[in-house]
Design an enzyme around this catalytic site. Structure first.
Site, mmCIF file in Angstrom:
data_model
loop_
_atom_site.group_PDB
_atom_site.id
_atom_site.type_symbol
_atom_site.label_atom_id
_atom_site.label_comp_id
_atom_site.label_asym_id
_atom_site.label_seq_id
_atom_site.Cartn_x
_atom_site.Cartn_y
_atom_site.Cartn_z
ATOM 1 N N HIS A 1 0.858 -1.200 0.000
ATOM 2 C CA HIS A 1 0.000 0.000 0.000
ATOM 3 C C HIS A 1 0.883 1.235 0.000
ATOM 4 O O HIS A 1 1.946 1.251 0.608
ATOM 5 C CB HIS A 1 -0.903 0.028 1.243
ATOM 6 C CG HIS A 1 -2.075 0.927 1.082
ATOM 7 N ND1 HIS A 1 -2.002 2.276 1.324
ATOM 8 C CD2 HIS A 1 -3.328 0.684 0.647
ATOM 9 C CE1 HIS A 1 -3.177 2.829 1.065
ATOM 10 N NE2 HIS A 1 -4.014 1.878 0.658
ATOM 11 N N ASP B 1 -7.902 -5.190 -0.575
ATOM 12 C CA ASP B 1 -8.333 -5.998 -1.733
ATOM 13 C C ASP B 1 -7.995 -7.473 -1.605
ATOM 14 O O ASP B 1 -8.453 -8.272 -2.428
ATOM 15 C CB ASP B 1 -7.677 -5.444 -3.010
ATOM 16 C CG ASP B 1 -8.194 -4.059 -3.335
ATOM 17 O OD1 ASP B 1 -7.396 -3.124 -3.454
ATOM 18 O OD2 ASP B 1 -9.436 -3.908 -3.412
HETATM 19 C C1 SDX Z 1 -5.931 0.240 -3.260
HETATM 20 O O1 SDX Z 1 -4.245 4.779 -2.139
HETATM 21 C C2 SDX Z 1 -5.209 4.060 -1.611
HETATM 22 O O2 SDX Z 1 -5.673 4.344 -0.534
HETATM 23 C C3 SDX Z 1 -5.682 2.893 -2.422
HETATM 24 C C4 SDX Z 1 -6.726 2.047 -1.738
HETATM 25 C C5 SDX Z 1 -7.992 2.791 -1.525
HETATM 26 O O3 SDX Z 1 -8.730 2.463 -0.581
HETATM 27 O O4 SDX Z 1 -8.294 3.679 -2.351
HETATM 28 O O5 SDX Z 1 -6.260 1.593 -0.482
HETATM 29 C C6 SDX Z 1 -7.106 0.838 -2.586
HETATM 30 O O6 SDX Z 1 -5.606 0.637 -4.345
HETATM 31 C C7 SDX Z 1 -5.117 -0.789 -2.505
HETATM 32 C C8 SDX Z 1 -3.859 -1.270 -3.317
HETATM 33 C C9 SDX Z 1 -4.344 -2.305 -4.327
HETATM 34 N N1 SDX Z 1 -3.266 -2.687 -5.249
HETATM 35 C C10 SDX Z 1 -2.649 -3.868 -5.175
HETATM 36 O O7 SDX Z 1 -2.870 -4.721 -4.303
HETATM 37 C C11 SDX Z 1 -1.663 -4.118 -6.301
HETATM 38 C C12 SDX Z 1 -0.373 -4.699 -5.712
HETATM 39 N N2 SDX Z 1 0.243 -3.686 -4.885
HETATM 40 C C13 SDX Z 1 1.325 -2.902 -5.494
HETATM 41 O O8 SDX Z 1 1.165 -2.572 -6.825
HETATM 42 C C14 SDX Z 1 1.859 -1.832 -4.585
HETATM 43 O O9 SDX Z 1 1.957 -2.370 -3.335
HETATM 44 C C15 SDX Z 1 1.137 -0.510 -4.498
HETATM 45 C C16 SDX Z 1 1.088 0.162 -5.804
HETATM 46 C C17 SDX Z 1 -0.238 -0.702 -3.954
HETATM 47 C C18 SDX Z 1 1.919 0.338 -3.509
HETATM 48 O O10 SDX Z 1 3.222 0.397 -3.926
HETATM 49 P P1 SDX Z 1 4.282 1.173 -2.967
HETATM 50 O O11 SDX Z 1 4.025 0.918 -1.550
HETATM 51 O O12 SDX Z 1 4.334 2.586 -3.398
HETATM 52 O O13 SDX Z 1 5.600 0.433 -3.202
HETATM 53 P P2 SDX Z 1 6.444 0.487 -4.510
HETATM 54 O O14 SDX Z 1 5.584 0.239 -5.716
HETATM 55 O O15 SDX Z 1 7.298 1.716 -4.499
HETATM 56 O O16 SDX Z 1 7.324 -0.793 -4.218
HETATM 57 C C19 SDX Z 1 8.228 -0.832 -3.091
HETATM 58 C C20 SDX Z 1 8.875 -2.201 -3.155
HETATM 59 C C21 SDX Z 1 9.330 -2.571 -4.556
HETATM 60 O O17 SDX Z 1 10.392 -3.485 -4.436
HETATM 61 P P3 SDX Z 1 11.918 -2.973 -4.707
HETATM 62 O O18 SDX Z 1 11.912 -2.240 -6.047
HETATM 63 O O19 SDX Z 1 12.197 -2.037 -3.564
HETATM 64 O O20 SDX Z 1 12.753 -4.217 -4.720
HETATM 65 O O21 SDX Z 1 7.900 -3.195 -2.800
HETATM 66 C C22 SDX Z 1 7.678 -4.036 -3.909
HETATM 67 C C23 SDX Z 1 8.144 -3.286 -5.130
HETATM 68 O O22 SDX Z 1 8.517 -4.193 -6.172
HETATM 69 N N3 SDX Z 1 6.242 -4.295 -3.946
HETATM 70 C C24 SDX Z 1 5.715 -5.477 -4.171
HETATM 71 C C25 SDX Z 1 4.337 -5.286 -4.072
HETATM 72 N N4 SDX Z 1 4.092 -4.008 -3.798
HETATM 73 C C26 SDX Z 1 5.272 -3.392 -3.722
HETATM 74 N N5 SDX Z 1 6.287 -6.681 -4.458
HETATM 75 C C27 SDX Z 1 5.414 -7.710 -4.642
HETATM 76 N N6 SDX Z 1 4.094 -7.594 -4.559
HETATM 77 C C28 SDX Z 1 3.509 -6.413 -4.287
HETATM 78 N N7 SDX Z 1 2.190 -6.320 -4.209
#
Ligand code: SDX
Length: 393
Positions: free
Chosen positions: A271, A328
């Site tokens: 998140h 989710d």
């Molecule tokens: C919602 O904003 C809101 O409030 C949204 C929401 C709402 O109520 O409106 O809460 C609803 O959108 C919830 C999120 C739903 N999305 C997902 O579940 C999709 C999977 N999640 C990711 O895409 C990700 O976690 C995000 C986009 C939600 C958040 O990304 P972050 O926290 O900004 O982290 P990042 O993308 O900068 O990643 C940081 C690290 C990375 O690794 P490194 O490059 O440091 O090695 O964490 C890893 C990412 O690759 N990472 C994940 C991951 N999420 C982040 N690795 C594996 N699986 C994941 N889900």
């Protein structure tokens, strides 16, 4: 040698707007609507009550809630031409595309409530949206199933009416399962607002140009459809299904996630704000346990989800990155148990999120101090250079 300037700016974090609606402490896993903890609202309130709280700022009295409920019930029906417009979409149209198109079309059918300053018109567009979105969502589902549409029954509550419009048939009486209705009502509460998430900020940004409420919310629905935002609940079920059908064990799948093979992510995890367990996910998981037991559903995908969570919560890769289940991760399993197809999951998210979008749009229209700022950028392109005529290139 080209005079490029590279700026090492890291992540520029600027607050995009002020708001008095929702408070989140991502580190502590705290979520409050107008100061009330989500755990208390989820247990003791109803979706329409929480919608009132988000939009008007206070929990309604009995009389206020009765009036509000009555107003919403009287607006659940669509104008016949709008209902017929929905029949023009192809059967395999994604319901989120139908939803955003229909909400945008509300601005053409209900032109007496497009003002962004007239309080009565703002109230009317608010009530019309809250009342008609569930009807439009149910019609999008029926259209995709090739089934006939029902008219709303205003003796039912908003959620019960939605379930009847979705799963009912003209040929027989549909008895709403109160257990299912209560669980769905609670899920809508959990999705009702979440401060400046992608879709809410979209609604604000479009509204900041003084676009009407229908146009602004239609834009928000498009933003929500993205798989990294509202589309994640469907993507979780697709992920669990692929693991179930595939040759990889759960452990092997998690290795692929950690190695970032083919960009695979653990959908429903992580998140932008919560670097702790999403408080909503904890409530959803409890509701899921209770509902699946009551419905007598034994879903093998649930076992896979529980294994994924168990591994992730112990694995350094996820712990170091503060990746926990978000709202989710489990919701899709509940929607599936209720009988909704995966393509409807994000539509359900939109129904829940609507009062938050409306509240934030209204807050911005009423108080310019809460207006979202024009996003700024850090220019990282070419420095000035002189034009070269075509025959010289
Ligand atoms: C919602 O904003 C809101 O409030 C949204 C929401 C709402 O109520 O409106 O809460 C609803 O959108 C919830 C999120 C739903 N999305 C997902 O579940 C999709 C999977 N999640 C990711 O895409 C990700 O976690 C995000 C986009 C939600 C958040 O990304 P972050 O926290 O900004 O982290 P990042 O993308 O900068 O990643 C940081 C690290 C990375 O690794 P490194 O490059 O440091 O090695 O964490 C890893 C990412 O690759 N990472 C994940 C991951 N999420 C982040 N690795 C594996 N699986 C994941 N889900």
């Amino acid at each position: 040698e080209t005079g490029n300037v590279t700026l090492d700016v890291g992540y520029v974090n600027t607050a995009s707007c002020q708001s008095a609606i929702t408070y989140i402490d991502g580190g502590a896993g705290i979520l409050r609507y107008r100061g009330y903890p989500i755990e208390q609202l989820a247990k003791g309130s109803t979706f329409l009550e929480v919608s009132y709280l988000l939009i008007y700022g206070e929990l309604p009295t009995t009389q206020q809630l009765e009036e509000f409920t009555g107003k919403v019930q009287r607006h659940t029906m669509l104008q016949e031409d709008l209902k017929n417009l929905l029949s023009a979409f192809p059967r395999d149209a994604h319901p989120m595309s139908v939803l955003s198109a229909a909400v945008s079309a509300l601005g053409t059918f209900y032109q007496d409530s497009l003002s962004i300053t007239d309080k009565d018109q703002i109230e009317l567009s608010t009530i019309r949206l809250l009342a008609k979105l569930p009807t439009i969502a149910a019609y999008a589902y029926k259209k995709s199933e090739g089934q006939p549409l029902l008219y709303p029954d205003n003796s039912l509550g908003l959620v019960e009416n939605f379930l009847r419009l979705t799963f009912g048939f003209p040929a027989e009486k549909y008895d709403v399962d109160p257990v299912m209705a209560k669980a769905l009502d609670q899920l809508f509460i959990l999705h009702a607002d979440h401060e400046q998430n992608c879709s809410a900020s979209t609604v604000r940004l479009v509204g900041s140009a003084h676009a009407n409420l229908f146009a602004s919310v239609s834009a928000g629905i498009h933003a929500l459809s993205g798989p990294l935002h509202g589309g994640a609940n469907s993507a979780v079920l697709d992920m669990l299904g692929e693991i179930q059908r595939g040759d990889d064990s759960v452990e092997t799948f998690m290795k692929k996630v950690k190695n970032k093979e083919d960009g695979v992510k653990l959908m429903g995890f992580g998140h932008r704000v919560y670097k702790n367990y999403d408080p909503r996910a904890a409530i959803v998981k409890q509701t899921m346990d209770e509902l699946l037991k009551k419905l007598g559903v034994n879903d093998p995908l649930l076992d896979i989800a529980l294994q994924l969570e168990e591994i992730a919560l112990k694995d350094d890769y996820f712990v170091e990155r503060k990746l926990y289940p978000n709202v989710d991760f489990y919701t899709g399993l509940i929607y599936k148990a209720m009988g909704f197809p995966t393509r409807m999951f994000t539509v359900l998210f939109a129904i829940g999120r609507l009062p938050g979008w409306v509240a934030q749009w209204r807050e911005m229209m009423e108080d310019p101090a809460t207006k979202i700022g024009r996003p700024r950028q850090i220019y990282i392109g070419e420095t000035e250079r002189q034009f070269v005529p075509l025959d010289k290139r």
